[in-house]
Design a protein around this motif. Structure first.
Motif, PDB file in Angstrom:
ATOM      1  N   ALA B  66       0.829  -1.212   0.000  1.00 57.11           N
ATOM      2  CA  ALA B  66       0.000   0.000   0.000  1.00 57.11           C
ATOM      3  C   ALA B  66       0.859   1.256   0.000  1.00 57.11           C
ATOM      4  O   ALA B  66       0.571   2.239   0.667  1.00 57.11           O
ATOM      5  CB  ALA B  66      -0.954  -0.002   1.187  1.00 57.11           C
ATOM      6  N   ASN B  68       2.554   4.237  -2.647  1.00 55.18           N
ATOM      7  CA  ASN B  68       1.827   5.051  -3.619  1.00 55.18           C
ATOM      8  C   ASN B  68       1.427   4.246  -4.854  1.00 55.18           C
ATOM      9  O   ASN B  68       0.339   4.463  -5.409  1.00 55.18           O
ATOM     10  CB  ASN B  68       2.644   6.283  -4.001  1.00 55.18           C
ATOM     11  N   ILE B  87      -2.998  -5.621   0.297  1.00 53.44           N
ATOM     12  CA  ILE B  87      -2.307  -6.262   1.419  1.00 53.44           C
ATOM     13  C   ILE B  87      -1.073  -5.436   1.772  1.00 53.44           C
ATOM     14  O   ILE B  87      -0.208  -5.205   0.917  1.00 53.44           O
ATOM     15  CB  ILE B  87      -1.829  -7.684   1.022  1.00 53.44           C
ATOM     16  N   GLU B  88      -0.997  -5.020   3.013  1.00 52.59           N
ATOM     17  CA  GLU B  88       0.113  -4.156   3.434  1.00 52.59           C
ATOM     18  C   GLU B  88       0.716  -4.665   4.741  1.00 52.59           C
ATOM     19  O   GLU B  88       0.004  -4.821   5.731  1.00 52.59           O
ATOM     20  CB  GLU B  88      -0.376  -2.710   3.591  1.00 52.59           C
ATOM     21  N   HIS B 126      11.290  11.841   6.071  1.00 58.42           N
ATOM     22  CA  HIS B 126      12.544  11.069   5.997  1.00 58.42           C
ATOM     23  C   HIS B 126      12.581  10.194   4.749  1.00 58.42           C
ATOM     24  O   HIS B 126      13.588   9.575   4.450  1.00 58.42           O
ATOM     25  CB  HIS B 126      12.743  10.251   7.271  1.00 58.42           C
ATOM     26  N   GLU B 311       1.300  -9.400   6.296  1.00 59.12           N
ATOM     27  CA  GLU B 311       2.514  -9.618   5.518  1.00 59.12           C
ATOM     28  C   GLU B 311       2.340 -10.723   4.492  1.00 59.12           C
ATOM     29  O   GLU B 311       1.862 -11.803   4.817  1.00 59.12           O
ATOM     30  CB  GLU B 311       3.660  -9.976   6.475  1.00 59.12           C
ATOM     31  N   PRO B 345       8.753  -3.819  -3.177  1.00 59.31           N
ATOM     32  CA  PRO B 345      10.067  -3.516  -3.764  1.00 59.31           C
ATOM     33  C   PRO B 345      10.791  -4.815  -4.137  1.00 59.31           C
ATOM     34  O   PRO B 345      10.705  -5.809  -3.412  1.00 59.31           O
ATOM     35  CB  PRO B 345      10.797  -2.787  -2.635  1.00 59.31           C
ATOM     36  N   LYS B 374      19.023   9.422   6.023  1.00 59.99           N
ATOM     37  CA  LYS B 374      18.597  10.805   6.311  1.00 59.99           C
ATOM     38  C   LYS B 374      18.490  10.960   7.821  1.00 59.99           C
ATOM     39  O   LYS B 374      18.148  10.007   8.525  1.00 59.99           O
ATOM     40  CB  LYS B 374      17.205  11.061   5.721  1.00 59.99           C
ATOM     41  N   ASN B 473      11.524  -2.342   2.904  1.00 60.50           N
ATOM     42  CA  ASN B 473      12.103  -1.652   1.767  1.00 60.50           C
ATOM     43  C   ASN B 473      13.479  -2.159   1.360  1.00 60.50           C
ATOM     44  O   ASN B 473      13.748  -2.337   0.185  1.00 60.50           O
ATOM     45  CB  ASN B 473      12.155  -0.139   2.010  1.00 60.50           C
ATOM     46  N   GLY B 476      16.704   2.460  -0.634  1.00 63.03           N
ATOM     47  CA  GLY B 476      15.958   3.693  -0.922  1.00 63.03           C
ATOM     48  C   GLY B 476      15.125   3.581  -2.188  1.00 63.03           C
ATOM     49  O   GLY B 476      13.974   4.000  -2.242  1.00 63.03           O
ATOM     50  N   TRP B 477      15.727   3.021  -3.231  1.00 60.78           N
ATOM     51  CA  TRP B 477      15.049   2.875  -4.519  1.00 60.78           C
ATOM     52  C   TRP B 477      15.847   1.912  -5.388  1.00 60.78           C
ATOM     53  O   TRP B 477      17.015   1.647  -5.130  1.00 60.78           O
ATOM     54  CB  TRP B 477      14.900   4.234  -5.223  1.00 60.78           C
ATOM     55  N   GLU B 504       8.012   2.301  -8.164  1.00 64.25           N
ATOM     56  CA  GLU B 504       8.978   3.248  -8.740  1.00 64.25           C
ATOM     57  C   GLU B 504      10.043   2.541  -9.575  1.00 64.25           C
ATOM     58  O   GLU B 504      10.537   3.087 -10.553  1.00 64.25           O
ATOM     59  CB  GLU B 504       9.610   4.111  -7.647  1.00 64.25           C
TER      60      GLU B 504
HETATM   61  C1  LIG Z   1      15.264   8.916   1.123  1.00 64.28           C
HETATM   62  C2  LIG Z   1      14.284   8.992   0.003  1.00 64.28           C
HETATM   63  C3  LIG Z   1      14.029  10.200  -0.618  1.00 64.28           C
HETATM   64  C4  LIG Z   1      13.099  10.284  -1.641  1.00 64.28           C
HETATM   65  N1  LIG Z   1      12.815  11.508  -2.177  1.00 64.28           N
HETATM   66  C5  LIG Z   1      11.767  11.616  -3.019  1.00 64.28           C
HETATM   67  C6  LIG Z   1      11.261  12.889  -3.351  1.00 64.28           C
HETATM   68  O1  LIG Z   1      11.780  13.912  -2.920  1.00 64.28           O
HETATM   69  N2  LIG Z   1      10.183  12.973  -4.175  1.00 64.28           N
HETATM   70  C7  LIG Z   1       9.553  11.858  -4.641  1.00 64.28           C
HETATM   71  O2  LIG Z   1       8.563  11.994  -5.366  1.00 64.28           O
HETATM   72  N3  LIG Z   1      10.004  10.630  -4.328  1.00 64.28           N
HETATM   73  C8  LIG Z   1      11.086  10.481  -3.517  1.00 64.28           C
HETATM   74  N4  LIG Z   1      11.502   9.248  -3.121  1.00 64.28           N
HETATM   75  C9  LIG Z   1      10.962   8.050  -3.794  1.00 64.28           C
HETATM   76  C10 LIG Z   1       9.573   7.647  -3.332  1.00 64.28           C
HETATM   77  O3  LIG Z   1       9.534   7.549  -1.946  1.00 64.28           O
HETATM   78  C11 LIG Z   1       9.266   6.302  -3.949  1.00 64.28           C
HETATM   79  O4  LIG Z   1       9.558   6.298  -5.331  1.00 64.28           O
HETATM   80  C12 LIG Z   1       7.803   5.903  -3.798  1.00 64.28           C
HETATM   81  O5  LIG Z   1       7.311   6.292  -2.543  1.00 64.28           O
HETATM   82  C13 LIG Z   1       7.724   4.386  -3.975  1.00 64.28           C
HETATM   83  O6  LIG Z   1       6.397   3.939  -3.951  1.00 64.28           O
HETATM   84  P1  LIG Z   1       6.119   2.420  -4.213  1.00 64.28           P
HETATM   85  O7  LIG Z   1       4.667   2.234  -4.041  1.00 64.28           O
HETATM   86  O8  LIG Z   1       6.745   2.033  -5.483  1.00 64.28           O
HETATM   87  O9  LIG Z   1       6.936   1.648  -3.073  1.00 64.28           O
HETATM   88  P2  LIG Z   1       6.718   1.653  -1.492  1.00 64.28           P
HETATM   89  O10 LIG Z   1       6.249   2.985  -1.061  1.00 64.28           O
HETATM   90  O11 LIG Z   1       7.961   1.142  -0.896  1.00 64.28           O
HETATM   91  O12 LIG Z   1       5.513   0.649  -1.289  1.00 64.28           O
HETATM   92  C14 LIG Z   1       5.709  -0.735  -1.197  1.00 64.28           C
HETATM   93  C15 LIG Z   1       4.797  -1.265  -0.120  1.00 64.28           C
HETATM   94  O13 LIG Z   1       4.927  -2.666  -0.033  1.00 64.28           O
HETATM   95  C16 LIG Z   1       4.863  -3.035   1.316  1.00 64.28           C
HETATM   96  N5  LIG Z   1       5.451  -4.366   1.492  1.00 64.28           N
HETATM   97  C17 LIG Z   1       6.740  -4.731   1.389  1.00 64.28           C
HETATM   98  N6  LIG Z   1       6.880  -6.033   1.640  1.00 64.28           N
HETATM   99  C18 LIG Z   1       5.660  -6.517   1.919  1.00 64.28           C
HETATM  100  C19 LIG Z   1       5.175  -7.793   2.269  1.00 64.28           C
HETATM  101  N7  LIG Z   1       5.970  -8.831   2.374  1.00 64.28           N
HETATM  102  N8  LIG Z   1       3.849  -7.935   2.492  1.00 64.28           N
HETATM  103  C20 LIG Z   1       3.000  -6.889   2.371  1.00 64.28           C
HETATM  104  N9  LIG Z   1       3.425  -5.652   2.042  1.00 64.28           N
HETATM  105  C21 LIG Z   1       4.751  -5.467   1.821  1.00 64.28           C
HETATM  106  C22 LIG Z   1       5.622  -1.962   2.007  1.00 64.28           C
HETATM  107  O14 LIG Z   1       5.349  -1.900   3.385  1.00 64.28           O
HETATM  108  C23 LIG Z   1       5.155  -0.724   1.258  1.00 64.28           C
HETATM  109  O15 LIG Z   1       4.034  -0.128   1.856  1.00 64.28           O
HETATM  110  C24 LIG Z   1      12.435   9.123  -2.093  1.00 64.28           C
HETATM  111  C25 LIG Z   1      12.700   7.902  -1.488  1.00 64.28           C
HETATM  112  C26 LIG Z   1      13.610   7.836  -0.451  1.00 64.28           C
HETATM  113  C27 LIG Z   1      13.874   6.517   0.193  1.00 64.28           C
END
Ligand SMILES: Cc1cc2nc3c(=O)[nH]c(=O)nc-3n(C[C@H](O)[C@H](O)[C@H](O)COP(=O)(O)OP(=O)(O)OC[C@H]3O[C@@H](n4cnc5c(N)ncnc54)[C@H](O)[C@@H]3O)c2cc1C
Ligand SMILES: Cc1cc2nc3c(=O)[nH]c(=O)nc-3n(C[C@H](O)[C@H](O)[C@H](O)COP(=O)(O)OP(=O)(O)OC[C@H]3O[C@@H](n4cnc5c(N)ncnc54)[C@H](O)[C@@H]3O)c2cc1C
Lengths: 534, 534
Positions: B66, B68, B87-88, B126, B311, B345, B374, B473, B476-477, B504
């Motif tokens: 869950a 973005n 599922i989060e 952060h 999880e 991720p 950070k 996570n 970071g990315w 991402e």
């Molecule tokens: C230090 C830092 C600085 C950043 N700066 C910027 C910025 O300035 N501007 C910007 O736009 N972006 C920035 N980003 C990038 C941004 O945070 C990410 O690209 C974006 O939030 C990723 O979204 P996502 O949904 O792909 O992944 P995530 O947000 O990581 O979502 C994945 C989800 O999966 C869940 N998950 C993992 N494993 C399991 C499991 N086994 N079972 C159930 N759930 C699970 C996690 O808990 C998480 O909620 C930054 C990132 C970091 C780390």
């Protein structure tokens, strides 16, 4: 004197144009007057108001004008125990620091009255609108009185430029500032890096520094490291922006403009290496309009300190007192005090029976006042954000009737917005102000339509001001020629008997609120030192 | 690939350093992985989510994660009539888009738990902290759900630079970015203008353009028009700032730094002509923290859509379904759907019994994850504003343990503030994260003290994160090498059976929320097209 960050500087193109026009109009003294007036290299020095300690022997002060200079004078003096009366001709305090919103009414000389009809919550700062981070005095009051601030986006690379009068393929083309900047700096860096590589700078830089200089140019201009050539950069934007998956995936790069096209159009000449001193990128505005600053100071004064709708008609001095004849609601009244701080703009003060010395009269005559016009246009849709991704900043144009269109730095992503449709100066301001408000809006909307396809269809209502036609100002701000700065200005910095002049015109930060505040601080300190003596 | 606006780019010095370090660590594929990861020339392409019309034949979707990407997938799909379960693993939605404020708790691998102890109203983003104006997808959701935005001051000429490792008189000296920019561009313009005047460019520019080019350099660099020489500019700041009266009156100019001093210190090499694509000056942040974005999307989902603290342990596919074994509060559970969008991720997904094809397993292994750290430091006084006039922006340092200190772009002129004490990457992030949170704060405060005299005495409490040590996570990315982009990445862009990957890492906007949103939009559209067929 420097002039930097042209495209980022609202008064950049304007300034040059204005100076040239002043020169044509009034010779070189006027040219220099313009240079001061437009804020070359001027800024703010004092970080805090003077400490006024002790009990003055004579403590009754009449402050003339409740603009920022008058309000700050009154506030600092009352804090030090003075008995202050502020006389203000308008029905409200704030002077030029006005904000037009629904119901705000303004009558120009000649009789046109406009009543602002913007939707609730929308407004235009038709006077002061931005505060550079180094205007310590202005920021002193926002901090002291908890006036919330937001950033004013004064330099937006994503914003458009529109130069219709140049030559070549970019004339009359809508381009983004960042494209122009990237390409000019890319091309220049390429030329310089290649010359350095060829040894042209060998006399000037040693071998190590030469390599470092080339490194700098590669990074700065976005050159290929090997050939030292420029062929565009991501920073200028993409043809297809990068995204997800494999399509668009990495996106498609955009193609740079040619050096000669940039030079021929006149666009290149607007760029500045760093922002000018008074146009530094970090700028603020109070949330909900500039008037929040004078309002906050006025609220901090003892009740009854300010007498609004009270016009000064006659100022006289005795050996121990100052007497002011005023008219309030048609009724004459006379007020007497020990001291007077007069913040009435010189343009207006000249025309009042002011009882000042002949030296003062002569000196006052040497300060010219700038014709300045602004128009706010309410748009039913924020097309600049929605269609073009432009969030704040200025669209600079080479038509001096318009100069720049400014997109609001407030209400991001809201439904409607009020943008600034023109900001004109000098003879252009005079010319445009001869039109009716409705005709001014037509001119502004016609021009904006050349740049934004949704301009006309989004337009709803306007509010314009021509400061040279505003009764208690008769101009945007005071302008001193170099000669007048040397001869007349110092005369006015001294008191004339018991009268001290303050206001933006009594500073080197003319045309800024900080000039008003700091001149008030300075004069209040001098008055106090004298009042302590008796 | 470009790299622009170094000093304005938080990841400017960082980036170069990081790339070099990666290269040392892992060869050139890793170098290129770093280049993508750090956002060279990547940005956002789609302005709006896909239109999903019609009624899908099979409409039960399980979204894993869950963050973005997961939230946007769930929102767009439920709008189109899908039956969605998210599922989060964490106790809250948002994934990396977290905001630490009083009571927020984070446990790193290894067991250290920190609970944020900032004063009410103060916070640190952060994870993600800023949004470039061209990230249309991120801004689509802030607009749609009315998340109020404020500007993020990403480029502040008034902010300090501190380079301790260079040579010469500026090494270890605290200088302002605007001084460095003004002087480098002044000196470079002088050299180029004089060469142009001497005829060196005559082959390249015709006579008219030569004069225009000189005009450009005079304006851009702040040169004297006659001698074409640079001797400082108001834009670099004053020794005594201009003010009221005759004293300070016009103020006193400041003296430029020498070209070789700027080059020797390494400061010059940080400047960029225009901002990099992902560091363009106009940036936003949501009022009151980045978490407001996922919170707003989560609120718009039907109640019960998201199962938090659940999880994913095992993912399996049948010919017509996807089955996910989860653990919720120690209790195993099994969930079945027609389709699955997996946003976990890759760093985490690799370690789960995920049932994906061998080709997927091999492709996933090629995505490396960035160590990133950070630290937020609560300061009892906003000394950077009060003592130095620095309102937001970054203090770039050449110590890669710190990289940059960032001053908050919110709460202007408030009493306290939380600044970012370091933003480190790669091996430095790994090294620093081995320290206890208390020791990390000591390191950060010791360093900051070299720059700001009031740093240590103002420090109150800290909250730090090392994303590579954060359980769900593990980095970071995602980072793709060029080779992996060409071979592995396209594999993962296709569905594996009924499972679609999003996040991402599935974009060329890696390390940005826009990458998460746009990959979600893309995969949701593809899933829908298929679900319409049956
Ligand atoms: C230090 C830092 C600085 C950043 N700066 C910027 C910025 O300035 N501007 C910007 O736009 N972006 C920035 N980003 C990038 C941004 O945070 C990410 O690209 C974006 O939030 C990723 O979204 P996502 O949904 O792909 O992944 P995530 O947000 O990581 O979502 C994945 C989800 O999966 C869940 N998950 C993992 N494993 C399991 C499991 N086994 N079972 C159930 N759930 C699970 C996690 O808990 C998480 O909620 C930054 C990132 C970091 C780390
Ligand atoms: C278009 C424009 C843009 C500007 N932009 C900025 C900006 O972005 N940032 C910034 O900081 N500054 C800006 N300024 C400048 C700023 O508005 C002024 O410097 C400042 O407000 C002047 O304050 P003051 O007290 O000196 O004069 P005023 O505000 O003019 O106060 C003088 C007072 O005297 C009163 N008065 C006049 N005659 C009489 C009389 N006969 N009897 C009684 N009272 C009388 C007037 O009503 C008025 O209230 C701008 C000004 C203009 C016009």
């Amino acid at each position: 004197m420097g002039r930097f960050e042209g495209v980022g500087a609202t008064r950049g193109p304007t300034r040059r144009y204005f100076l040239e026009t002043l020169a044509r109009m009034g010779g070189s003294a006027m040219l220099l007057a313009g240079m001061d007036a437009l804020g070359f290299g001027i800024g703010s020095a004092m970080a805090a108001p003077p400490k006024l300690s002790g009990t003055p022997k004579r403590n009754k002060v009449i402050v003339l004008g409740a603009g920022n200079a008058g309000l700050a004078s009154a506030y600092e003096l009352t804090q030090a125990g003075y008995d202050v009366t502020v006389i203000e001709a308008r029905g409200f305090p704030g002077g030029r620091a006005q904000t037009a919103r629904k119901g705000f009414s303004l009558t120009e000389l000649g009789g046109t009255t406009q009543t602002c009809d913007f939707d609730d919550g929308l407004y235009i700062n038709h006077g002061p609108w931005r505060i550079p981070y180094h205007h310590h005095s202005t920021l002193h009051y926002t901090r002291k009185f908890g006036v919330p601030l937001e950033l004013f986006n004064n330099d937006n690379d994503a914003s458009f430029l529109y130069f219709g009068k140049g030559k070549g393929p970019l004339a009359g083309k809508v381009v983004r500032k960042g494209e122009v900047a990237a390409d000019m700096l890319g091309h220049s860096s390429e030329i310089l890096a290649k010359l350095a590589r060829q040894g042209t700078l060998d006399g000037r830089l040693d071998a190590e520094d030469k390599e470092r200089f080339i490194d700098f140019l590669v990074e700065f201009g976005g050159l290929s490291r090997k050939e030292l050539s420029y062929s565009g950069t991501p920073g200028r934007g993409f043809l297809v922006e990068p995204g997800a998956g494999v399509n668009p995936g990495p996106g498609k790069p955009s193609t740079p403009y040619a050096l000669d096209a940039l030079l021929d159009s006149g666009l290149a000449q607007m760029l500045r290496g760093v922002s000018e001193w008074d146009q530094q990128r970090t700028m603020f505005q109070p949330l909900d309009g500039m008037e929040q600053i004078p309002k906050a100071i006025a609220r901090a004064l003892p009740g009854g300190t300010i007498r609004t709708s009270t016009e000064v008609r006659h100022i006289r001095q005795g050996p121990n007192s100052v007497t002011v004849d005023v008219v309030r609601d048609g009724q004459p009244e006379t007020i007497t005090g020990d001291w007077c701080i007069c913040t009435i703009p010189l343009s207006v003060l000249k025309g009042i029976d002011n009882g000042l010395s002949p030296a003062f009269q002569a000196a006052m005559a040497k300060c010219a006042y700038a014709p300045v016009g602004k128009i706010g246009l309410q748009m039913k849709r924020r097309f600049w954000e929605e269609d073009h991704g432009i969030y704040g900043g200025h669209v600079f144009c080479d038509d001096p009737d318009i100069n720049n269109i400014a997109l609001p730095s407030t209400g991001w992503q809201g439904r409607k917005g009020v943008l600034l449709g023109y900001y004109n100066f000098g003879p252009n301001a005079a010319k445009i102000s001869a039109r009716s408000p409705a005709d001014r809006a037509v001119l502004a909307v016609d021009y904006g339509q050349k740049i934004f396809p949704a301009y006309r269809e989004s337009y709803e209502s306007s509010f314009s001001v021509a400061w040279h036609r505003v009764k208690y100002n008769l101009g945007g701000w005071g302008m001193w020629s170099d000669e007048a700065r040397a001869t007349a200005y110092p005369v006015l910095c001294e008191p004339d008997g018991r009268i001290y002049l303050a206001g933006e015109h009594m500073s080197y930060i003319g045309g800024w609120q900080a000039g008003a505040f700091e001149s008030a601080w300075q004069q209040v300190a001098r008055l106090h030192a004298r009042a302590m003596k008796g």
